[in-house]
Design a protein around this motif. Structure first.
Motif, PDB file in Angstrom:
ATOM      1  N   SER A 188      -6.361   0.595  -7.251  1.00 13.22           N
ATOM      2  CA  SER A 188      -5.825   0.609  -5.900  1.00 13.22           C
ATOM      3  C   SER A 188      -6.548  -0.401  -5.036  1.00 13.22           C
ATOM      4  O   SER A 188      -7.775  -0.525  -5.086  1.00 13.22           O
ATOM      5  N   LYS A 195       0.807  -1.217   0.000  1.00 14.71           N
ATOM      6  CA  LYS A 195       0.000   0.000   0.000  1.00 14.71           C
ATOM      7  C   LYS A 195       0.845   1.276   0.000  1.00 14.71           C
ATOM      8  O   LYS A 195       0.428   2.286  -0.534  1.00 14.71           O
ATOM      9  N   GLY A 209       0.142   0.949  -4.025  1.00 16.25           N
ATOM     10  CA  GLY A 209      -1.206   0.409  -3.940  1.00 16.25           C
ATOM     11  C   GLY A 209      -1.808  -0.035  -5.257  1.00 16.25           C
ATOM     12  O   GLY A 209      -2.916  -0.559  -5.292  1.00 16.25           O
ATOM     13  N   ILE A 210      -1.102   0.142  -6.370  1.00 19.48           N
ATOM     14  CA  ILE A 210      -1.612  -0.266  -7.682  1.00 19.48           C
ATOM     15  C   ILE A 210      -0.977  -1.603  -8.048  1.00 19.48           C
ATOM     16  O   ILE A 210       0.236  -1.779  -7.933  1.00 19.48           O
TER      17      ILE A 210
END
Length: 189
Positions: free
Chosen positions: A188, A47, A125-126
Motif C-alpha cells: 500500500s 488510494k 492503494g495496492i
C-alpha cells in the motif's frame, strides 16, 4: 552540487505537469465518437479505488488513461476480475523497417493486458510492476490488419507475485502473439 544533493533537490525531479489529462476524441468500432482523457490518475483515486473500479472508471472516461495508450493508439475496452481486454487499430504509423507492425507494439499490448488483468484483482492503494514479460510472435501484424485485440488473464496471484498470460488476436481471431508476465505486488502506498 553532488549527485546526492541533486537527488534531494525538488527542482531536479520529474515535472509531471505535462502529464495532466489531455482530451482526445477517438472513433469506436460502432462508429460512435468518444472523448478520452490521457494522463495520470489522481492520488485520491489510486488510494480509494480497487484496481477493478479504477479500470472500469477509465473505460467510462472518468479516470484518465495511460499516456502510452495515446502514443500507440490502443484502448482498454473491457475488464472483469482477472481479465483485461485492449483493442488497437493498426496502421502505417507503427511499422518496422521491413513493413510489418513493430514487435514492440504486440509486446506493449501483452504487457498492458497482463498487467491490467492483475490490477483488477488488487485492493485500493495496492500497486504492481512488471518483473518480466516473455513474448512469442506467431504471425506478422500487417499495417492493413484493422483492429487487433489483446486479452490478458491472471494465471496466479500470490501475496507478492502474480503471473498472467495474454494473447494478441487478429480481427478474425488468429493468434498474432502470445506471452506471459510476472508481476510484483507493491505494498500500500
Amino acid at each position: 552540487m553532488t549527485r546526492d544533493d541533486k537527488a534531494r533537490d525538488p527542482s531536479t525531479l520529474l515535472d509531471l505537469r505535462p502529464m495532466m489529462p489531455v482530451a482526445m476524441r477517438i472513433a469506436l468500432r460502432t462508429g460512435e465518437l468518444m472523448d478520452v482523457q490521457y494522463g495520470l490518475a489522481s492520488a485520491e483515486d489510486l488510494k480509494s479505488l480497487s484496481g477493478l473500479e479504477l479500470l472500469r472508471r477509465m473505460i467510462a472516461g472518468l479516470v484518465p488513461g495511460p499516456t502510452i495508450a495515446r502514443t500507440l493508439g490502443f484502448r482498454l475496452t473491457e475488464v472483469e476480475e482477472g481479465l483485461a481486454i485492449f483493442e488497437m487499430d493498426v496502421g502505417p504509423h507503427l511499422l518496422n523497417p521491413l513493413g510489418s507492425i513493430h514487435g514492440g507494439v504486440a509486446l506493449t499490448l501483452i504487457d498492458s493486458a497482463a498487467g491490467c488483468a492483475v490490477h483488477t484483482m488488487l485492493s485500493a492503494g495496492i500497486g504492481y510492476t512488471t518483473v518480466e514479460t516473455k513474448v512469442n510472435f506467431t504471425r506478422a501484424i500487417r499495417p492493413d490488419g484493422g483492429t487487433i485485440r489483446a486479452e490478458g488473464r491472471v494465471v496466479t496471484r500470490g501475496r507478492q507475485i502474480a503471473t498472467a498470460e495474454a494473447r494478441v488476436l487478429s480481427g478474425d481471431g488468429k493468434i498474432l502473439a502470445h506471452g506471459t508476465s510476472t508481476l510484483m505486488i507493491l505494498a500500500s502506498r
